[in-house]
Write an enzyme that holds these catalytic residues in place. Structure first.
Site, mmCIF file in Angstrom:
data_model
loop_
_atom_site.group_PDB
_atom_site.id
_atom_site.type_symbol
_atom_site.label_atom_id
_atom_site.label_comp_id
_atom_site.label_asym_id
_atom_site.label_seq_id
_atom_site.Cartn_x
_atom_site.Cartn_y
_atom_site.Cartn_z
ATOM 1 N N GLU A 18 0.830 -1.199 0.000
ATOM 2 C CA GLU A 18 0.000 0.000 0.000
ATOM 3 C C GLU A 18 0.872 1.260 0.000
ATOM 4 O OE1 GLU A 18 -3.736 1.833 2.589
ATOM 5 O OE2 GLU A 18 -2.277 0.518 3.578
ATOM 6 N N LYS A 68 -9.787 2.330 -2.299
ATOM 7 C CA LYS A 68 -9.953 1.702 -0.985
ATOM 8 C C LYS A 68 -11.356 1.934 -0.429
ATOM 9 C CE LYS A 68 -7.370 1.598 3.426
ATOM 10 N NZ LYS A 68 -6.148 2.120 4.067
ATOM 11 N N CYS A 108 -5.805 -2.885 2.380
ATOM 12 C CA CYS A 108 -5.494 -2.738 3.803
ATOM 13 C C CYS A 108 -6.682 -2.953 4.735
ATOM 14 C CB CYS A 108 -4.835 -1.381 4.050
ATOM 15 S SG CYS A 108 -3.977 -1.300 5.648
#
Length: 416
Positions: free
Chosen positions: A143, A218, A255
């Site tokens: 990331e 995300k 994540c």
């Protein structure tokens, strides 16, 4: 790494991670156990911790000499494993080789931003070359790989690292994609110029011909501890896309999304065969979760999961706090690496180092995905209509939980 028996002591709640990020002098739990146990005991412990792939221990792969040479010269951990599937009568094997890169920053965060960026490009070049010379088909970086994970600071100067999806980082990787016929997943801080310079935490999917297949932003943004990411960007707007590439159907769960089971489910419903989870997470907050969540997702959704975490401690020039009662500090904590791959049959690879840059290579036969769907029938036995009804009711302001109280709960029972 040599064993340091004098450092292997029983931990307590006050014990701290060594400054070098090791576990009692070892760079991974797997290597600590291997050094501490007899071969027979180690084999049995590995069976329990890592599972069995088609009834057998996971196979290691022979690593190409050019990759080994690059690993030795540039001092990064290099491991390779192979997941098999059962031989089928009506389908040929569907073999794919993936690569995962974890790394620390290349320069201190006090260096000029352009120098930091160029240094990361230089640092990753030999690791990407090692993946390419090993025949990796799909490569995923960590990331926000092109910058320090500065979102803990809430300082806006770090926004300078943001790029459009066809920016410097993408152009850097395009050359490797073409050279090695390799799909590359590049998680960056995106600057959406067409929408008022909006920032996003984005994974760019670069095709094996150097083209941009698409992007995913995300879905879930943390608001816990030092993870102050909503200062920079908010939840993504791209849904749960699955990208059909030359080497399989892939998705990216960035994540914090790994903490949300429905996020994993959605990628599976859209047909993903491999889901990559590029991350940046620190030991104090999440390490007990790390070996569990992605592996559970692989089992529950009958796909492969590739988990990547960055490495090292990034120190920033200005101390910061996060409203958690802790004194001001200048670092996020130790990013513990430990990247690994999970398979739908509950087997997984050992993890990469906790404190070194690394490249994990894994062969996988994607036929295993359907074989596990046939075996367990999770898709057929799921009750999506019940879940959908509950979610529909939950989203309404007048929602009432389905709780049935004991009618005697608040009554005083008089005993004879």
């Amino acid at each position: 790494m040599e064993r340091k028996e004098e450092e292997i002591v029983a931990g307590d709640r006050n014990s701290e991670i060594p400054k070098d990020g090791s576990i009692c002098g070892f760079d991974s739990l797997h290597r600590l156990l291997q050094s501490s146990l007899s071969p027979q005991l180690f084999q049995e412990v590995s069976r329990i911790l890592l599972g069995l792939n088609c009834g057998r221990a996971l196979s290691t792969m022979t690593i190409a000499e050019p990759a080994k040479s690059l690993s030795s010269k540039h001092d990064f951990d290099l491991q390779a494993f192979s997941f098999r599937a059962e031989k089928e009568s009506l389908r040929q094997p569907c073999d794919v080789k993936v690569g995962l890169i974890q790394n620390s920053v290349a320069l201190p965060t006090t260096a000029p931003l352009l120098d930091q960026k160029k240094a990361i490009f230089r640092k990753l070049t030999p690791i990407i070359e090692a993946a390419g010379t090993s025949g990796v088909n799909i490569l995923c970086l960590q990331e926000a790989w092109m910058m320090p994970f500065a979102f803990c600071t809430r300082e806006k100067k770090w926004c300078e690292f943001a790029e459009p999806i066809d920016g410097d980082s993408t152009q850097f990787l395009v050359e490797f994609a073409r050279k090695y016929n390799m799909v590359i997943i590049s998680p960056i801080l995106e600057r959406d110029v067409k929408h008022g310079e909006t920032l996003w935490n984005t994974a760019v999917i670069i095709g094996n011909h150097g083209n941009i297949i698409g992007k995913h932003r995300k879905n879930h943004i943390p608001r816990v501890g030092d993870f102050n990411e909503s200062t920079y960007y908010m939840e993504g707007n791209t849904g749960h896309p699955v990208f059909e590439t030359a080497f399989g159907k892939i998705a990216v769960n960035i994540c914090y999304g790994r903490h949300h089971p429905l996020n994993w489910l959605a990628f599976g419903l859209n047909g993903a065969e491999i889901v990559f989870n590029p991350s940046a997470t620190v030991g104090e907050l999440s390490e007990p979760m790390w070996p569990v969540e992605a592996r559970n997702a692989a089992i529950a959704n009958s796909y492969f999961v590739c988990s990547i975490n960055r490495v090292g401690t990034e120190v920033f020039p200005n101390p910061f706090t996060s409203g958690d009662g802790k004194p001001q500090h200048s670092d996020f904590g130790h990013f513990y690496g430990s990247s690994y791959v999970s398979a739908p049959d509950a087997s997984c690879t050992p993890s990469l180092s906790r404190n070194r840059d690394g490249l994990l290579i894994s062969d996988m036969d994607l036929n295993l995905c359907r074989q596990l769907k046939d075996k367990w029938g999770f898709r057929m036995t799921a009750r999506y209509e019940l879940y959908a009804d509950l979610l529909d009711r939950y989203l309404k302001p007048e929602f009432e939980p389905q709780v049935i109280p004991d009618p005697l709960l608040n009554k005083k029972i008089i005993s004879e």
